[in-house]
Design a protein around this motif. Structure first.
Motif, mmCIF file in Angstrom:
data_model
loop_
_atom_site.group_PDB
_atom_site.id
_atom_site.type_symbol
_atom_site.label_atom_id
_atom_site.label_comp_id
_atom_site.label_asym_id
_atom_site.label_seq_id
_atom_site.Cartn_x
_atom_site.Cartn_y
_atom_site.Cartn_z
ATOM 1 N N PHE A 195 0.822 -1.208 0.000
ATOM 2 C CA PHE A 195 0.000 0.000 0.000
ATOM 3 C C PHE A 195 0.855 1.255 0.000
ATOM 4 O O PHE A 195 1.707 1.472 0.852
ATOM 5 C CB PHE A 195 -0.932 0.036 1.218
ATOM 6 C CG PHE A 195 -1.559 1.385 1.431
ATOM 7 C CD1 PHE A 195 -2.467 1.884 0.513
ATOM 8 C CD2 PHE A 195 -1.210 2.170 2.522
ATOM 9 C CE1 PHE A 195 -3.029 3.146 0.682
ATOM 10 C CE2 PHE A 195 -1.767 3.429 2.713
ATOM 11 C CZ PHE A 195 -2.687 3.913 1.787
ATOM 12 N N ASP A 196 0.607 2.069 -0.995
ATOM 13 C CA ASP A 196 1.252 3.367 -1.133
ATOM 14 C C ASP A 196 0.132 4.355 -1.418
ATOM 15 O O ASP A 196 -0.619 4.192 -2.385
ATOM 16 C CB ASP A 196 2.263 3.315 -2.286
ATOM 17 C CG ASP A 196 2.940 4.644 -2.529
ATOM 18 O OD1 ASP A 196 2.270 5.554 -3.066
ATOM 19 O OD2 ASP A 196 4.118 4.784 -2.177
ATOM 20 N N LEU A 197 -0.016 5.358 -0.583
ATOM 21 C CA LEU A 197 -1.165 6.252 -0.677
ATOM 22 C C LEU A 197 -1.292 6.878 -2.063
ATOM 23 O O LEU A 197 -2.376 6.911 -2.646
ATOM 24 C CB LEU A 197 -1.070 7.341 0.395
ATOM 25 C CG LEU A 197 -2.263 8.308 0.466
ATOM 26 C CD1 LEU A 197 -3.538 7.574 0.856
ATOM 27 C CD2 LEU A 197 -1.974 9.435 1.464
ATOM 28 N N ALA A 198 -0.182 7.372 -2.602
ATOM 29 C CA ALA A 198 -0.229 8.045 -3.900
ATOM 30 C C ALA A 198 -0.689 7.090 -4.997
ATOM 31 O O ALA A 198 -1.565 7.427 -5.802
ATOM 32 C CB ALA A 198 1.146 8.631 -4.240
ATOM 33 N N ASN A 199 -0.097 5.911 -5.055
ATOM 34 C CA ASN A 199 -0.465 4.936 -6.081
ATOM 35 C C ASN A 199 -1.896 4.450 -5.894
ATOM 36 O O ASN A 199 -2.628 4.257 -6.872
ATOM 37 C CB ASN A 199 0.479 3.731 -6.033
ATOM 38 C CG ASN A 199 1.854 4.049 -6.569
ATOM 39 O OD1 ASN A 199 2.059 5.066 -7.220
ATOM 40 N ND2 ASN A 199 2.810 3.181 -6.297
ATOM 41 N N ASN A 200 -2.292 4.225 -4.647
ATOM 42 C CA ASN A 200 -3.619 3.696 -4.383
ATOM 43 C C ASN A 200 -4.702 4.703 -4.743
ATOM 44 O O ASN A 200 -5.659 4.383 -5.455
ATOM 45 C CB ASN A 200 -3.725 3.298 -2.908
ATOM 46 C CG ASN A 200 -4.766 2.224 -2.670
ATOM 47 O OD1 ASN A 200 -4.850 1.246 -3.392
ATOM 48 N ND2 ASN A 200 -5.578 2.409 -1.635
ATOM 49 N N VAL A 201 -4.546 5.935 -4.277
ATOM 50 C CA VAL A 201 -5.521 6.979 -4.609
ATOM 51 C C VAL A 201 -5.525 7.230 -6.115
ATOM 52 O O VAL A 201 -6.587 7.332 -6.739
ATOM 53 C CB VAL A 201 -5.213 8.273 -3.835
ATOM 54 C CG1 VAL A 201 -6.028 9.442 -4.373
ATOM 55 C CG2 VAL A 201 -5.495 8.080 -2.344
ATOM 56 N N GLY A 202 -4.324 7.311 -6.708
ATOM 57 C CA GLY A 202 -4.245 7.542 -8.148
ATOM 58 C C GLY A 202 -4.910 6.434 -8.939
ATOM 59 O O GLY A 202 -5.662 6.702 -9.891
#
Length: 435
Positions: free
Chosen positions: A356-363
């Motif tokens: 889980f990586d916030l930037a990748n997940n939200v993107g």
């Protein structure tokens, strides 16, 4: 009373390695000996629902490796557990600190935390020195000619490539003698910080150049070992992004482009921190989501009656991983077929994904929902049945994760594809047009 020696501190965060570590290299090349520090941040840990959280275990294992390497040279690692501001307040009293070195993190919480720490250290006359480590280009280094950030990937990628990316090595591992000697380990048990240790099989940080050479041919087939599985190591910094680029840049441009997607999403989040909760395209926040909780629970459990969706969700629930092609299919199914708010799915993935990586997940979720950067147009709706035929034709992936597939016990589809597609088109069109 003896005078406390002057030291620098290097603060490990999402850069859990001793080799090719930019901020660590800067610290070890400064004039004072270095105290290596890691903080188990209770602001983050207390939000985790599972006491067997696989990511905490991964972090712990990386710290054990660092500790072992340092111990072999008579050094050690300082491990703290608590709120960072409180811990730094105490550390500034225990040590005579000249500078604190760290690598930047672009997530909203991390930026707020670092502002608070900087304010505290400044009052005490202590420097807070940042390095760029987890990306090649950051913040405003790849932006449009008018000074605004890109929201479309392809022009960002082209400028990224033409901006002379630097994959320099920072051989921090050669300077370990600059760490202060620490005779006894203070690595806590996971139980002492509220978690439970279990032995898990995480993918290695090895860069398989043969796999990457064939990546463009194999990456879409979830039953094949066709992806690098480096994502967890890039997320927690147990491998250097520069090292990855150095090894793959001349092998496969498709793989390089995927690494640049990662940087694109990091910078989108940096410039649009509210995208965690708000659509990049504001009109998409007008969508009338159905948010049926029974259907959401069926999606979470992998009991939708669509085999590729169910296999993906069960892979996620059981292993902490989901193949990227299947991530797109499951996300599209939730947002388009079930008309459930993408934020519900984003938070479920955030709870379950090892990488889980916030930037990748939200993107990725905003892309699937049509609301984000360079997103799929709202009328592009993955057909989970044709996706299954195309990417798992022999059902090898489905059979692995959905053991009752093909039997009477396997559920019927919870929605009809054609009807769900038409419903989504109507709801999306209404929201986007404002009518």
């Amino acid at each position: 009373m003896s005078k406390k020696p002057t030291v620098n501190v290097f603060w490990f965060r999402r850069d859990l390695r001793l080799h090719d570590n930019a901020g660590l290299y800067e610290a070890l090349n400064d004039e004072y000996p270095v105290v290596p520090l890691f903080i188990f941040d209770t602001e983050i840990l207390e939000k985790l629902a599972n006491k067997n959280d696989r990511r905490v275990i991964f972090i712990y294992e990386q710290l054990l490796e660092i500790e072992e390497e340092l111990n072999s040279q008579g050094k050690g690692l300082i491990i703290e557990h608590g709120h960072p501001v409180t811990i730094w307040q105490r550390l500034t009293e225990e040590y005579n600190i000249c500078n604190v070195f760290y690598n930047k993190d672009y997530e909203p919480y991390a930026r707020q935390r670092d502002r608070e720490i900087n304010k505290l250290l400044q009052k005490k006359g202590i420097g807070f020195k940042a390095s760029k480590d987890q990306v090649i280009f950051e913040e405003n280094e790849v932006i449009k000619s008018d000074g605004t950030p890109y929201l479309v990937y392809t022009p960002y990628m082209k400028l990224w490539k033409s901006s002379h990316p630097n994959f320099e090595n920072f051989p921090s591992e050669e300077k370990i003698n600059q760490f202060i000697p620490i005779k006894t380990s203070n690595l806590p048990t996971l139980e002492s910080i509220g978690f439970e240790f279990q032995k898990l099989d995480f993918p290695p940080s090895t860069i398989d150049t043969d796999l990457i050479n064939h990546y463009h041919k194999t990456r879409n087939f979830p039953s094949k070992q066709g992806t690098s599985r480096l994502s967890i190591h890039l997320r927690f910094g147990s491998i250097s992004i520069r090292e990855v680029f150095r090894k793959v840049k001349d092998i496969n441009p498709k793989f390089v482009n995927e690494l640049i997607w990662r940087e694109f999403y990091q910078m989108v989040l940096f410039h649009h921190p509210d995208s965690v909760d708000k659509a990049i395209k504001p009109q998409y926040d007008n969508i009338e989501w159905r948010n049926n909780e029974d259907e959401f629970n069926a999606w979470c459990a992998g009991t939708t009656g669509y085999p590729l969706v169910d296999a993906g969700m069960r892979e996620l629930n059981q292993s902490g991983y989901m193949h990227n092609r299947v991530r797109m299919v499951t996300a599209s199914f939730l947002t388009k077929h079930l008309l459930i708010d993408w934020r519900w799915g984003e938070r479920y993935f955030a709870e379950k994904l090892d990488d889980f990586d916030l930037a990748n997940n939200v993107g990725g979720w905003q892309w699937a929902a049509g609301s984000g950067c360079d997103a799929a147009p709202y009328f592009r709706i993955f057909n989970p049945t044709t996706q299954l035929e195309k990417f798992d034709p022999d059902r090898k992936y489905v059979k692995k994760w959905v053991t009752e597939w093909g039997e009477d016990t396997y559920p019927s589809p919870i929605v009809n594809h054609k009807e769900a597609r038409e419903r989504a088109l109507e709801v999306y069109k209404k929201a986007v047009s404002g009518n």
